[in-house]
Design an enzyme around this catalytic site. Structure first.
Site, mmCIF file in Angstrom:
data_model
loop_
_atom_site.group_PDB
_atom_site.id
_atom_site.type_symbol
_atom_site.label_atom_id
_atom_site.label_comp_id
_atom_site.label_asym_id
_atom_site.label_seq_id
_atom_site.Cartn_x
_atom_site.Cartn_y
_atom_site.Cartn_z
ATOM 1 N N ARG A 1 13.170 -21.462 0.808
ATOM 2 C CA ARG A 1 15.104 -21.432 0.618
ATOM 3 C C ARG A 1 15.692 -21.597 1.626
ATOM 4 O O ARG A 1 15.362 -21.384 2.487
ATOM 5 C CB ARG A 1 15.741 -19.799 0.435
ATOM 6 C CG ARG A 1 15.002 -19.447 -1.233
ATOM 7 C CD ARG A 1 15.416 -18.354 -0.950
ATOM 8 N NE ARG A 1 15.752 -17.134 -2.669
ATOM 9 C CZ ARG A 1 13.696 -17.069 -3.099
ATOM 10 N NH1 ARG A 1 12.956 -17.176 -2.207
ATOM 11 N NH2 ARG A 1 13.522 -16.771 -4.860
ATOM 12 N N ASP B 1 7.764 -10.925 -2.021
ATOM 13 C CA ASP B 1 7.927 -12.350 -2.336
ATOM 14 C C ASP B 1 8.298 -12.717 -0.195
ATOM 15 O O ASP B 1 9.458 -12.787 -0.231
ATOM 16 C CB ASP B 1 9.132 -12.505 -2.735
ATOM 17 C CG ASP B 1 9.525 -13.833 -3.191
ATOM 18 O OD1 ASP B 1 9.195 -14.743 -3.079
ATOM 19 O OD2 ASP B 1 9.788 -13.801 -4.929
ATOM 20 N N GLU C 1 2.596 -19.713 -0.512
ATOM 21 C CA GLU C 1 2.402 -21.235 -0.243
ATOM 22 C C GLU C 1 2.852 -21.547 1.052
ATOM 23 O O GLU C 1 3.436 -20.483 2.328
ATOM 24 C CB GLU C 1 3.607 -21.417 -0.747
ATOM 25 C CG GLU C 1 3.981 -20.838 -2.244
ATOM 26 C CD GLU C 1 4.644 -20.071 -2.859
ATOM 27 O OE1 GLU C 1 6.020 -20.608 -1.718
ATOM 28 O OE2 GLU C 1 5.237 -19.350 -3.531
ATOM 29 N N HIS D 1 2.444 -25.230 -5.285
ATOM 30 C CA HIS D 1 2.880 -23.770 -5.570
ATOM 31 C C HIS D 1 2.658 -23.722 -6.831
ATOM 32 O O HIS D 1 2.512 -22.663 -8.033
ATOM 33 C CB HIS D 1 4.250 -23.780 -6.061
ATOM 34 C CG HIS D 1 4.842 -22.631 -5.622
ATOM 35 N ND1 HIS D 1 4.801 -21.539 -6.699
ATOM 36 C CD2 HIS D 1 6.456 -22.461 -5.407
ATOM 37 C CE1 HIS D 1 6.296 -20.854 -6.857
ATOM 38 N NE2 HIS D 1 6.427 -21.160 -6.107
ATOM 39 N N HIS E 1 13.491 -24.434 -2.872
ATOM 40 C CA HIS E 1 12.212 -25.241 -3.040
ATOM 41 C C HIS E 1 12.744 -26.591 -3.224
ATOM 42 O O HIS E 1 12.212 -27.072 -4.822
ATOM 43 C CB HIS E 1 11.171 -24.515 -4.141
ATOM 44 C CG HIS E 1 11.153 -23.568 -4.233
ATOM 45 N ND1 HIS E 1 10.368 -23.496 -3.340
ATOM 46 C CD2 HIS E 1 10.600 -22.176 -4.720
ATOM 47 C CE1 HIS E 1 9.574 -22.557 -3.304
ATOM 48 N NE2 HIS E 1 9.379 -22.304 -4.327
HETATM 49 C C1 BGC Z 1 9.797 -18.056 -4.421
HETATM 50 C C2 BGC Z 1 9.859 -16.774 -5.555
HETATM 51 C C3 BGC Z 1 10.346 -17.420 -6.919
HETATM 52 C C4 BGC Z 1 9.191 -19.073 -6.780
HETATM 53 C C5 BGC Z 1 9.033 -19.712 -8.450
HETATM 54 C C6 BGC Z 1 8.505 -18.218 -4.567
HETATM 55 O O1 BGC Z 1 8.109 -19.433 -3.811
HETATM 56 O O2 BGC Z 1 9.481 -17.443 -3.100
HETATM 57 O O3 BGC Z 1 11.050 -16.087 -4.871
HETATM 58 O O4 BGC Z 1 10.379 -16.818 -7.349
HETATM 59 O O5 BGC Z 1 8.745 -19.528 -5.813
HETATM 60 O O6 BGC Z 1 9.849 -19.852 -8.838
#
Ligand code: BGC
Length: 382
Positions: free
Chosen positions: A109, A280, A346, A208, A134
């Site tokens: 983010r 998360d 990640e 991801h 992302h």
């Molecule tokens: C994020 C989550 C997100 C997901 C993608 C992760 O990298 O931290 O908050 O919902 O990616 O869907």
């Protein structure tokens, strides 16, 4: 030693049988290209199947450079898929969970969808509440990458390239990105990211992939044992933007310094766990001085005894427990992806670094070369 010799022999025998059946000549490994469909604009999308000398297989599509499947042995040497994915390109176009994809320009983010660089403010898309997630509306996960086989000493390699044009999704500079996936004969998937720019910019590339070491469709991942090599993590606010603090994991549900069940504290009454709806969060990785690449995390699945180790040159890792998966996505083989049925590790620079001068910098300038490496190593335990 005995075990690995035995494994090679068994794998060789299986490989020979399959090859005899298909009439192919025996060879140590292979890379094959096939069609994976077309985008709505009619652009052809390919699927590359990389097979190493043990029969371990990685499927990678040019759509988003996504890892579609990854088949690795369990404790009995039986190959099984350990990642979520889709049967064709449509699944990748429509899902909003970034399943298996390459992420850019900025993994994770950026707060308020804004950042300042060289005194200028850049405005991005708000695709996650008030924030950018992302890379924005059409991140690298929605690009069709150019692909070609690349030379590899000890495995099979695929090189993916993409030109992200100046101003794309609001980011400055023409950015030439190259990602090399190598499926090594040691049963590791290595990902090398590199990039150059013609204007000052920011970037944070990752992959991801969602893992379930017992296989997609085998239930939740709460029983997997996880070690994260981090003494600190970056607590977040309501929008999952780091507050800037580096907080000790000691005494919190974020202490994975010793292998611990993922689920043992996931529903605890902890402010940070509540904000994430589970895990998360970005972990601040321990690194020994001079160590070029470090162990970030180690995961063991108790039934299959599959082991995943994540090694990286990056300073952080986002541990995400699939809290937003809600069963509405249907993946390969008709399996619905339910809450916490997979986890992500990640590797990355910290979220919102462009707005946090105290965090390691994500800036890239003309003349510099961005280069990071992450390795997902697979093995088994007794
Ligand atoms: C994020 C989550 C997100 C997901 C993608 C992760 O990298 O931290 O908050 O919902 O990616 O869907």
């Amino acid at each position: 030693m005995k075990r690995s010799v035995l494994w090679v022999t068994i794998a060789g025998a299986v490989l020979m049988t399959t090859m005899a059946a298909s009439g192919a000549t025996a060879k140590p490994g292979s890379t094959k290209k096939s069609s994976f469909g077309k985008t709505p604009d009619g652009e052809a999308v390919d699927l590359y199947t990389l097979t190493n000398k043990n029969g371990v297989e990685a499927e990678i599509t040019t759509y988003g450079g996504s890892v579609v499947s990854l088949k690795v042995p369990d404790r009995n040497g039986k190959l099984g898929d350990v990642v979520l994915g889709f049967d064709s390109v449509e699944g990748y176009e429509t899902n909003t969970s970034y399943i298996g994809a390459l992420i850019g320009r900025y993994g994770n983010r950026i707060g308020h969808a804004l950042f300042k660089l060289d005194g200028k403010t850049y405005t991005l898309a708000k695709n996650n509440g008030e924030n950018t997630l992302h890379g924005g509306t059409k991140g690298f996960n929605k690009a069709v990458w150019a692909a070609k086989e690349a030379p590899a000493k000890d495995g099979q390699a695929l090189e993916l390239t993409y030109l992200s044009k100046d101003g794309e999704e609001g980011f400055p500079g023409n950015l030439h990105v190259r990602v090399i996936y190598t499926l090594e004969d040691s049963n590791a998937l290595k990902i090398e990211y590199s990039a150059t720019t013609d204007k000052d910019t920011v970037l944070n590339l990752t992959n991801h992939s969602y893992f379930n070491l017992a296989g997609p469709g085998s239930g939740d991942i709460l029983g997997h044992m996880l070690m994260i090599n981090a003494a600190k993590f970056t607590p977040v606010d309501l929008g999952l933007i780091p507050t800037g603090e580096l907080r000790d994991v000691a005494g919190t549900p974020f202490d994975f310094r010793k292998a611990t069940e993922i689920g043992s504290r996931i529903n605890s009454d902890d402010e940070q766990i509540k904000l994430g709806g589970g895990y998360d969060h970005n972990f601040v990785l321990n690194r020994k001085p001079g160590e070029p690449i470090s162990l970030a995390a180690r995961v063991v699945e108790p039934k299959t005894k599959r082991v995943l180790e994540v090694w990286t040159t990056e300073p952080g890792v986002q541990f995400y427990t699939g809290n937003f998966l809600d069963g509405t996505l249907t993946g390969k083989g008709g399996i619905s992806y339910t809450k916490r049925s997979a986890f992500c590790l990640e590797t990355q620079h910290f979220p919102d670094s462009p707005n946090k001068p105290e965090f390691p910098s994500t800036e890239l300038k003309p003349g510099q070369r961005y280069h990071t490496t992450t390795i997902y190593k697979f093995s088994t335990e007794k």
